[in-house]
Write a protein that holds these residues in place. Structure first.
Motif, PDB file in Angstrom:
ATOM      1  N   THR A  62       0.842  -1.202   0.000  1.00 37.80           N
ATOM      2  CA  THR A  62       0.000   0.000   0.000  1.00 37.80           C
ATOM      3  C   THR A  62       0.871   1.244   0.000  1.00 37.80           C
ATOM      4  O   THR A  62       1.965   1.273   0.560  1.00 37.80           O
ATOM      5  CB  THR A  62      -0.939   0.055   1.222  1.00 37.80           C
ATOM      6  OG1 THR A  62      -0.151   0.040   2.410  1.00 37.80           O
ATOM      7  CG2 THR A  62      -1.910  -1.109   1.222  1.00 37.80           C
ATOM      8  N   GLY A  64      -0.206   5.110   0.736  1.00 39.26           N
ATOM      9  CA  GLY A  64      -1.342   5.973   1.069  1.00 39.26           C
ATOM     10  C   GLY A  64      -2.613   5.148   1.014  1.00 39.26           C
ATOM     11  O   GLY A  64      -2.725   4.118   1.660  1.00 39.26           O
ATOM     12  N   GLN A  65      -3.567   5.588   0.216  1.00 37.41           N
ATOM     13  CA  GLN A  65      -4.835   4.879   0.065  1.00 37.41           C
ATOM     14  C   GLN A  65      -4.809   3.853  -1.073  1.00 37.41           C
ATOM     15  O   GLN A  65      -5.791   3.143  -1.293  1.00 37.41           O
ATOM     16  CB  GLN A  65      -5.966   5.884  -0.191  1.00 37.41           C
ATOM     17  CG  GLN A  65      -6.137   6.904   0.901  1.00 37.41           C
ATOM     18  CD  GLN A  65      -6.608   6.274   2.205  1.00 37.41           C
ATOM     19  OE1 GLN A  65      -7.203   5.209   2.219  1.00 37.41           O
ATOM     20  NE2 GLN A  65      -6.327   6.936   3.306  1.00 37.41           N
ATOM     21  N   ILE A  66      -3.695   3.761  -1.787  1.00 30.28           N
ATOM     22  CA  ILE A  66      -3.604   2.874  -2.945  1.00 30.28           C
ATOM     23  C   ILE A  66      -3.149   1.482  -2.524  1.00 30.28           C
ATOM     24  O   ILE A  66      -2.122   1.338  -1.871  1.00 30.28           O
ATOM     25  CB  ILE A  66      -2.620   3.441  -3.987  1.00 30.28           C
ATOM     26  CG1 ILE A  66      -3.142   4.771  -4.536  1.00 30.28           C
ATOM     27  CG2 ILE A  66      -2.393   2.444  -5.118  1.00 30.28           C
ATOM     28  CD1 ILE A  66      -2.146   5.495  -5.412  1.00 30.28           C
ATOM     29  N   VAL A  67      -3.922   0.467  -2.882  1.00 25.97           N
ATOM     30  CA  VAL A  67      -3.516  -0.928  -2.708  1.00 25.97           C
ATOM     31  C   VAL A  67      -3.006  -1.372  -4.074  1.00 25.97           C
ATOM     32  O   VAL A  67      -3.771  -1.452  -5.043  1.00 25.97           O
ATOM     33  CB  VAL A  67      -4.682  -1.819  -2.237  1.00 25.97           C
ATOM     34  CG1 VAL A  67      -4.238  -3.272  -2.142  1.00 25.97           C
ATOM     35  CG2 VAL A  67      -5.238  -1.316  -0.916  1.00 25.97           C
ATOM     36  N   TRP A  68      -1.694  -1.632  -4.160  1.00 27.19           N
ATOM     37  CA  TRP A  68      -1.062  -1.875  -5.452  1.00 27.19           C
ATOM     38  C   TRP A  68      -1.728  -3.007  -6.233  1.00 27.19           C
ATOM     39  O   TRP A  68      -1.912  -2.916  -7.450  1.00 27.19           O
ATOM     40  CB  TRP A  68       0.424  -2.164  -5.276  1.00 27.19           C
ATOM     41  CG  TRP A  68       1.118  -2.289  -6.592  1.00 27.19           C
ATOM     42  CD1 TRP A  68       1.617  -3.420  -7.139  1.00 27.19           C
ATOM     43  CD2 TRP A  68       1.322  -1.249  -7.552  1.00 27.19           C
ATOM     44  NE1 TRP A  68       2.149  -3.164  -8.384  1.00 27.19           N
ATOM     45  CE2 TRP A  68       1.970  -1.833  -8.656  1.00 27.19           C
ATOM     46  CE3 TRP A  68       1.014   0.105  -7.598  1.00 27.19           C
ATOM     47  CZ2 TRP A  68       2.334  -1.104  -9.784  1.00 27.19           C
ATOM     48  CZ3 TRP A  68       1.372   0.830  -8.722  1.00 27.19           C
ATOM     49  CH2 TRP A  68       2.024   0.234  -9.794  1.00 27.19           C
ATOM     50  N   HIS A  71      -4.779  -1.524  -7.854  1.00 29.50           N
ATOM     51  CA  HIS A  71      -4.345  -0.433  -8.735  1.00 29.50           C
ATOM     52  C   HIS A  71      -3.740  -0.992 -10.027  1.00 29.50           C
ATOM     53  O   HIS A  71      -3.998  -0.491 -11.114  1.00 29.50           O
ATOM     54  CB  HIS A  71      -3.320   0.409  -7.965  1.00 29.50           C
ATOM     55  CG  HIS A  71      -2.806   1.612  -8.665  1.00 29.50           C
ATOM     56  ND1 HIS A  71      -3.507   2.783  -8.727  1.00 29.50           N
ATOM     57  CD2 HIS A  71      -1.635   1.832  -9.306  1.00 29.50           C
ATOM     58  CE1 HIS A  71      -2.792   3.688  -9.375  1.00 29.50           C
ATOM     59  NE2 HIS A  71      -1.654   3.129  -9.743  1.00 29.50           N
TER      60      HIS A  71
END
Length: 111
Positions: A62, A64-68, A71
């Motif tokens: 992760t 920030g708010q992004i879960v790779w 994404h």
């Protein structure tokens, strides 16, 4: 000075297409080490699309708010023509570059 922005994913390129600056040239081309064919993996987030498949070991990473893993989840893989920057310059499709900054989701060394 002219900015040249390359992206193999036309949708990702369109995110900067709204740039009305006349000093920006948008090039819809996959850049690589040789003029050849390859597979291009389109992801949920168009700007994460790449010639390289995302590795499963990074799927829970992760930022920030992004879960790779979400994404960069591949939604389709397409055959694509790969071009070298030199060949595009030789064909006068691009200006000669004085400076090159690359963000190619892991394909930087190949380019």
């Amino acid at each position: 000075m002219q900015w040249v922005i390359y992206d193999a994913n036309e949708e990702a390129l369109s995110t900067v297409a709204s740039c009305q600056d006349k000093n920006v040239l948008l090039v819809n081309s996959c850049i690589g080490a040789s003029n050849s064919k390859g597979k291009f993996h389109v992801t949920v987030e168009p700007t994460a699309s790449s010639m390289l498949k995302p590795v499963l070991s990074a799927s829970k990473y992760t930022f920030g708010q992004i879960v790779w893993g979400e994404h960069a989840r591949v939604v389709e893989s397409n055959d694509i023509e790969i071009r070298t920057i030199d060949s595009l310059i030789d064909e006068k499709k691009l200006p000669y570059a004085d400076f090159l900054s690359i963000d190619a989701q892991g394909a930087e060394l190949d380019i």
